[in-house]
Write a protein that holds these residues in place. Structure first.
Motif, PDB file in Angstrom:
ATOM      1  N   GLY A 130      15.869 -29.828  41.803  1.00 40.67           N
ATOM      2  CA  GLY A 130      14.896 -29.364  42.663  1.00 40.67           C
ATOM      3  C   GLY A 130      15.142 -29.467  43.855  1.00 40.67           C
ATOM      4  N   SER A 131      16.298 -29.679  44.567  1.00 37.46           N
ATOM      5  CA  SER A 131      16.638 -30.002  45.926  1.00 37.46           C
ATOM      6  C   SER A 131      16.829 -28.553  46.559  1.00 37.46           C
ATOM      7  CB  SER A 131      17.852 -30.666  46.058  1.00 37.46           C
ATOM      8  OG  SER A 131      18.814 -30.159  45.351  1.00 37.46           O
ATOM      9  N   ARG A 132      16.853 -28.483  47.735  1.00 34.19           N
ATOM     10  CA  ARG A 132      17.020 -27.152  48.669  1.00 34.19           C
ATOM     11  C   ARG A 132      17.712 -27.432  49.856  1.00 34.19           C
ATOM     12  NH1 ARG A 132      11.724 -23.988  51.465  1.00 34.19           N
ATOM     13  NH2 ARG A 132      12.805 -23.476  53.351  1.00 34.19           N
ATOM     14  N   CYS A 133      18.656 -26.670  50.140  1.00 40.05           N
ATOM     15  CA  CYS A 133      19.645 -26.599  51.156  1.00 40.05           C
ATOM     16  C   CYS A 133      19.427 -25.586  52.159  1.00 40.05           C
ATOM     17  CB  CYS A 133      21.059 -26.787  50.618  1.00 40.05           C
ATOM     18  SG  CYS A 133      22.115 -27.156  52.063  1.00 40.05           S
ATOM     19  N   ASP A 134      19.098 -25.905  53.459  1.00 39.57           N
ATOM     20  CA  ASP A 134      18.910 -24.881  54.541  1.00 39.57           C
ATOM     21  C   ASP A 134      19.947 -24.593  55.441  1.00 39.57           C
ATOM     22  OD1 ASP A 134      16.273 -24.395  53.321  1.00 39.57           O
ATOM     23  OD2 ASP A 134      15.660 -25.760  54.651  1.00 39.57           O
ATOM     24  N   GLN A 135      21.284 -24.895  54.870  1.00 39.68           N
ATOM     25  CA  GLN A 135      22.413 -24.967  55.924  1.00 39.68           C
ATOM     26  C   GLN A 135      22.927 -23.576  55.599  1.00 39.68           C
ATOM     27  OE1 GLN A 135      23.488 -27.623  57.856  1.00 39.68           O
ATOM     28  NE2 GLN A 135      23.121 -29.503  56.734  1.00 39.68           N
ATOM     29  N   LEU A 136      23.789 -23.144  56.455  1.00 42.38           N
ATOM     30  CA  LEU A 136      24.555 -21.922  56.620  1.00 42.38           C
ATOM     31  C   LEU A 136      25.643 -21.993  55.734  1.00 42.38           C
ATOM     32  CD1 LEU A 136      24.608 -21.026  60.568  1.00 42.38           C
ATOM     33  CD2 LEU A 136      22.954 -20.183  58.700  1.00 42.38           C
ATOM     34  N   VAL A 137      25.767 -21.292  54.804  1.00 44.46           N
ATOM     35  CA  VAL A 137      27.012 -20.983  53.612  1.00 44.46           C
ATOM     36  C   VAL A 137      27.234 -19.758  53.519  1.00 44.46           C
ATOM     37  CG1 VAL A 137      26.509 -23.435  52.708  1.00 44.46           C
ATOM     38  CG2 VAL A 137      25.511 -21.317  51.798  1.00 44.46           C
ATOM     39  N   SER A 138      28.672 -19.429  53.093  1.00 45.38           N
ATOM     40  CA  SER A 138      29.030 -17.893  52.967  1.00 45.38           C
ATOM     41  C   SER A 138      29.616 -17.895  51.534  1.00 45.38           C
ATOM     42  CB  SER A 138      29.884 -17.598  53.920  1.00 45.38           C
ATOM     43  OG  SER A 138      30.728 -16.498  53.608  1.00 45.38           O
ATOM     44  N   LEU A 192      17.352 -23.158  36.344  1.00 46.09           N
ATOM     45  CA  LEU A 192      18.584 -23.667  36.989  1.00 46.09           C
ATOM     46  C   LEU A 192      18.263 -24.222  38.346  1.00 46.09           C
ATOM     47  CD1 LEU A 192      21.665 -23.866  36.356  1.00 46.09           C
ATOM     48  CD2 LEU A 192      21.799 -21.730  37.605  1.00 46.09           C
ATOM     49  N   ALA A 193      17.251 -23.559  39.224  1.00 51.81           N
ATOM     50  CA  ALA A 193      17.054 -24.070  40.638  1.00 51.81           C
ATOM     51  C   ALA A 193      16.151 -25.465  40.448  1.00 51.81           C
ATOM     52  CB  ALA A 193      16.212 -23.130  41.143  1.00 51.81           C
ATOM     53  N   ALA A 194      15.165 -25.353  39.495  1.00 49.58           N
ATOM     54  CA  ALA A 194      14.591 -26.855  39.119  1.00 49.58           C
ATOM     55  C   ALA A 194      15.437 -27.998  38.915  1.00 49.58           C
ATOM     56  CB  ALA A 194      13.763 -26.778  38.368  1.00 49.58           C
ATOM     57  N   ARG A 195      16.515 -27.543  38.501  1.00 50.84           N
ATOM     58  CA  ARG A 195      17.633 -28.647  37.772  1.00 50.84           C
ATOM     59  C   ARG A 195      18.616 -28.891  38.851  1.00 50.84           C
ATOM     60  NH1 ARG A 195      20.522 -32.124  37.158  1.00 50.84           N
ATOM     61  NH2 ARG A 195      21.719 -33.128  35.527  1.00 50.84           N
ATOM     62  N   GLY A 196      18.829 -27.982  39.738  1.00 56.56           N
ATOM     63  CA  GLY A 196      19.907 -28.377  40.887  1.00 56.56           C
ATOM     64  C   GLY A 196      19.329 -28.061  42.386  1.00 56.56           C
ATOM     65  N   MET A 197      20.168 -27.292  42.758  1.00 57.33           N
ATOM     66  CA  MET A 197      19.857 -27.056  44.344  1.00 57.33           C
ATOM     67  C   MET A 197      20.024 -25.690  44.641  1.00 57.33           C
ATOM     68  SD  MET A 197      22.070 -28.576  47.813  1.00 57.33           S
ATOM     69  CE  MET A 197      21.820 -30.376  47.199  1.00 57.33           C
ATOM     70  N   LEU A 198      18.955 -25.182  45.405  1.00 57.95           N
ATOM     71  CA  LEU A 198      18.925 -23.961  46.018  1.00 57.95           C
ATOM     72  C   LEU A 198      19.157 -23.762  47.414  1.00 57.95           C
ATOM     73  CD1 LEU A 198      16.044 -21.494  45.163  1.00 57.95           C
ATOM     74  CD2 LEU A 198      16.431 -21.785  47.161  1.00 57.95           C
ATOM     75  N   GLY A 249      21.092  -6.706  53.037  1.00 61.28           N
ATOM     76  CA  GLY A 249      22.493  -6.493  52.434  1.00 61.28           C
ATOM     77  C   GLY A 249      23.398  -7.690  52.342  1.00 61.28           C
ATOM     78  N   LEU A 250      22.937  -8.776  53.069  1.00 62.64           N
ATOM     79  CA  LEU A 250      24.041  -9.979  53.349  1.00 62.64           C
ATOM     80  C   LEU A 250      23.417 -11.424  52.513  1.00 62.64           C
ATOM     81  CD1 LEU A 250      24.981  -9.533  57.009  1.00 62.64           C
ATOM     82  CD2 LEU A 250      26.026  -8.548  54.786  1.00 62.64           C
ATOM     83  N   ARG A 251      22.075 -11.343  52.608  1.00 62.53           N
ATOM     84  CA  ARG A 251      21.521 -12.552  51.931  1.00 62.53           C
ATOM     85  C   ARG A 251      21.537 -12.518  50.628  1.00 62.53           C
ATOM     86  NH1 ARG A 251      15.804 -14.917  53.790  1.00 62.53           N
ATOM     87  NH2 ARG A 251      15.828 -17.014  52.970  1.00 62.53           N
ATOM     88  N   VAL A 252      22.221 -13.524  49.927  1.00 61.94           N
ATOM     89  CA  VAL A 252      22.170 -13.651  48.515  1.00 61.94           C
ATOM     90  C   VAL A 252      21.623 -14.916  47.916  1.00 61.94           C
ATOM     91  CG1 VAL A 252      24.137 -11.968  48.297  1.00 61.94           C
ATOM     92  CG2 VAL A 252      24.546 -14.292  48.468  1.00 61.94           C
ATOM     93  N   PRO A 253      21.111 -14.805  46.680  1.00 69.40           N
ATOM     94  CA  PRO A 253      20.805 -16.183  45.979  1.00 69.40           C
ATOM     95  C   PRO A 253      21.969 -17.095  45.569  1.00 69.40           C
ATOM     96  CG  PRO A 253      20.720 -14.404  44.469  1.00 69.40           C
ATOM     97  CD  PRO A 253      21.085 -13.936  45.634  1.00 69.40           C
ATOM     98  N   LEU A 254      21.715 -18.388  45.918  1.00 69.52           N
ATOM     99  CA  LEU A 254      22.894 -19.434  45.765  1.00 69.52           C
ATOM    100  C   LEU A 254      22.117 -20.484  45.011  1.00 69.52           C
ATOM    101  CD1 LEU A 254      25.727 -20.598  45.348  1.00 69.52           C
ATOM    102  CD2 LEU A 254      25.335 -21.266  47.950  1.00 69.52           C
ATOM    103  N   ILE A 255      22.622 -20.871  43.748  1.00 69.12           N
ATOM    104  CA  ILE A 255      21.835 -22.064  43.140  1.00 69.12           C
ATOM    105  C   ILE A 255      23.163 -22.776  42.417  1.00 69.12           C
ATOM    106  CG2 ILE A 255      20.374 -22.722  41.409  1.00 69.12           C
ATOM    107  CD1 ILE A 255      18.923 -20.146  41.406  1.00 69.12           C
TER     108      ILE A 255
END
Length: 619
Positions: free
Chosen positions: A410-418, A87-93, A395-401
């Motif tokens: 295969g894109s990657r986003c390093d921005q702050l999101v919640s 799913l990450a390879a097909r989308g954005m991590l 405790g706070l950081r979670v995977p989001l794909i």
């Protein structure tokens, strides 16, 4: 093995487009006007439990241990998750997504677009139900023409058998003059979903007839307020089956067919009504909240394991490890969850549907303790305390794909999101009203991960005194911990009220997440460190000041507001005020400064003159 399971899993991976990752770039593919949306929420799953995040976590460990890549005991060791990796390879991590440290507060954020101190849920919901002061997510999507279903774990209600479970699908607005429960307060009653099927809370909680609590194979399933006591299908498998039935008109829900659930005895009439999202012809929203890999920890039926695909990777069906510890059981449960998701994603069209996968909080401490998997200091006994329930990254950081139309593979986003931003983001994708107190849409990142940042800070909270947000405001707490981070620095503040046996505590921690990603060195342990360039970077005092002020302005920190906000008035704000009076800068220097110029955490006459000298005459 389940018949045909391996072939289904392989097809799912192919459909998701496994292949080399692409570099970040803007995508011109237009989004459908009203795409379908699947939001998948995993329970107690941090990025350390997803294979796609392994290289990212390894890079962070290299910051402190350059030779870590060559040490097998230091490398991250996630379970096998080929479906999520595909799913990450097909989308954005997303690499910097925060949740709250527990499941109920995160779920409340998603439904309300509000932080905990506004929505009332700072801990597990046992004595307090989430009450809505604003239209919940499904309600908003319904106003935009969507049909919706909530499957799996809900966990936003009081632990009472007398609770009206129809509230999940209820939709009633009470004006202030009509609300007898809270006179003078407007309220949105109900979650606004069209259909609800799944567990009320954690499987081992009191919503079961079992003497020792529920399990994954004996639990209480709920249909629109009707409990099915002693439900005995494996929970992860059952939830995915329900989702498949929602998307395929030819597949009826098992609980809607007499005789399909022998553990419950004869069914006459059926225990639930059939429901098909696709057959309605409207755009649809599927909220799929899995119980896995939350406790009770166990070894699932080997028939659910995908071990035939890669025997060296999976622990799921390893005959050489008959006696798993809790760490291994959680890995086992995660691998089964990933395998079952392959069945669902095999029938999803990513050209018309967004799939969002996210964790509700960090990994359970039981999975972290044996190897301290999330931190590089493997022998530190405190490592387990840095997972679920804590305000540290574990405790706070979670995977989001996210995968779907217009997203570069295969894109990657390093921005702050919640997680609080999901409401505004999904509403923007759906063309619904996403206006909320704290939710900010990051939909712009889906086509351009390097788009201008939509938020400067992330906030997370933990408190035990849940409250009715319709009837009351945030009450004093016995213990209140909140964390706030910007692009680089993170501030954690813990306050406890005084008691007869001990005084109150006010503890503040500051970490540089760029140089210290595992939060080993509290920059505030010695106050003089903020002014010592050998200990702290020159920007530290300015960032500390700005973070403290951001806490005050957010509404979660009331102390020292008078002194602190004086020091945190940014000169860019001052420049904005001058511009309102017709003043124009001579050069661009003023537009680049924030906080005070000389970084002494005090806006003084020297700083003021710096700005004024760069402005021309006022009109």
């Amino acid at each position: 093995m389940q018949p045909g399971f391996a072939a289904t899993a392989v097809l799912a991976l192919c459909a998701l487009g496994l292949g080399p990752a692409h570099a970040n770039h803007k995508v011109s593919t237009a989004r459908p006007q009203q795409p379908n949306i699947i939001l998948i929420l995993a329970d107690d799953l941090g990025p350390d439990m997803v294979g796609a995040y392994e290289s990212i976590l390894l890079d962070e460990r290299r910051v402190l241990e350059p030779g870590c890549a060559d040490d097998p005991d230091c490398r991250p060791d996630p379970p096998c998750t080929p479906t999520l990796d595909a799913l990450a390879a097909r989308g954005m991590l997303f690499t910097r997504c925060w949740s709250n440290p527990f499941c109920s507060p995160t779920r409340a954020q998603i439904m309300t677009g509000q932080h905990s101190f506004r929505n009332g849920i700072g801990r597990l919901t046992t004595a307090q139900t989430l009450r809505f002061t604003t239209p919940p997510l499904a309600w908003r999507l319904g106003d935009a023409g969507y049909v919706s279903a909530a499957l799996g774990k809900w966990h936003l209600q009081e632990a009472s058998l007398d609770y009206d479970w129809n509230q999940v699908t209820r939709r009633e607005y009470l004006a202030a003059a009509e609300n007898e429960r809270c006179p003078g307060r407007a309220e949105y009653v109900g979650g606004g979903f069209d259909y609800r099927l799944g567990s009320a809370a954690n499987l081992q909680q009191i919503f079961t007839q079992a003497e020792d609590g529920g399990t994954y194979t004996e639990w209480e399933k709920n249909f629109n307020g009707i409990p099915m006591m002693g439900y005995c299908r494996y929970a992860t498998l059952d939830t995915i089956d329900d989702a498949l039935a929602m998307l395929d008109p030819a597949v009826p829900l098992r609980c809607a067919v007499p005789g399909r659930l022998p553990c419950l005895g004869p069914q006459s009439p059926p225990l639930c009504d059939d429901f098909d999202l696709v057959a309605t012809g409207a755009p649809w929203f599927l909220y799929l909240a899995l119980n896995a890999p939350h406790s009770p920890f166990h070894r699932p039926n080997p028939d659910f394991c995908p071990s035939e695909n890669d025997p060296e990777c999976y622990v799921c069906d390893d005959p050489l490890q008959p006696d798993f510890n809790q760490d291994q059981l959680i890995r086992h449960m995660t691998e089964v969850m990933d395998a079952q998701l392959a069945r669902l994603l095999a029938v999803v069209d990513l050209s018309t549907t967004y799939v969002i996968f996210i964790g509700d909080n960090g990994t359970a401490t039981e999975a972290i303790a044996p190897q301290a998997r999330y931190r590089p200091d493997l022998v530190d006994p405190c490592a387990a305390s840095r997972g679920k329930g804590s305000l540290y990254e574990g405790g706070l950081r979670v995977p989001l794909i996210i995968a779907g139309p217009g997203i570069a593979p295969g894109s990657r986003c390093d921005q702050l999101v919640s997680t609080v931003d999901l409401l505004a983001t999904l509403c923007e994708l759906a063309g619904a009203d996403g206006t909320a107190d704290d939710s900010v849409s990051f939909a712009s990142y889906l086509s351009d991960p390097d788009a201008p940042p939509v938020r400067a800070n992330l906030l997370a909270e933990r408190f035990n005194g849940n409250f009715d947000a319709v009837c009351e405001s945030f009450p004093p707490q016995q213990r209140y911990t909140r964390a706030l981070r910007n692009d680089r620095y993170k501030l954690i503040r813990t306050q406890t009220a005084p008691r007869a046996d001990c005084p109150g505590v006010d503890q503040v921690e500051l970490y540089d997440l760029t140089l210290d990603p595992f939060e080993e060195h509290n920059l505030l342990r010695n106050p003089e460190s903020l002014s010592d360039p050998q200990v702290a970077p020159p920007a530290t005092s300015r960032d500390y000041c700005a973070l403290r002020c951001a806490m005050i302005r957010t509404g979660v920190d009331q102390s020292a507001a008078d002194d602190l906000c004086d020091c945190c008035i940014g000169l860019d704000e001052l420049a904005g005020v001058l511009a309102q009076f017709g003043c124009r800068p001579v050069d661009s220097a003023c537009t680049t400064c924030s906080a005070d110029i000389d970084a002494d955490c005090d806006v003084d006459m020297d700083d003021l003159m710096f700005v004024l000298e760069r402005f021309g005459r006022c009109d």
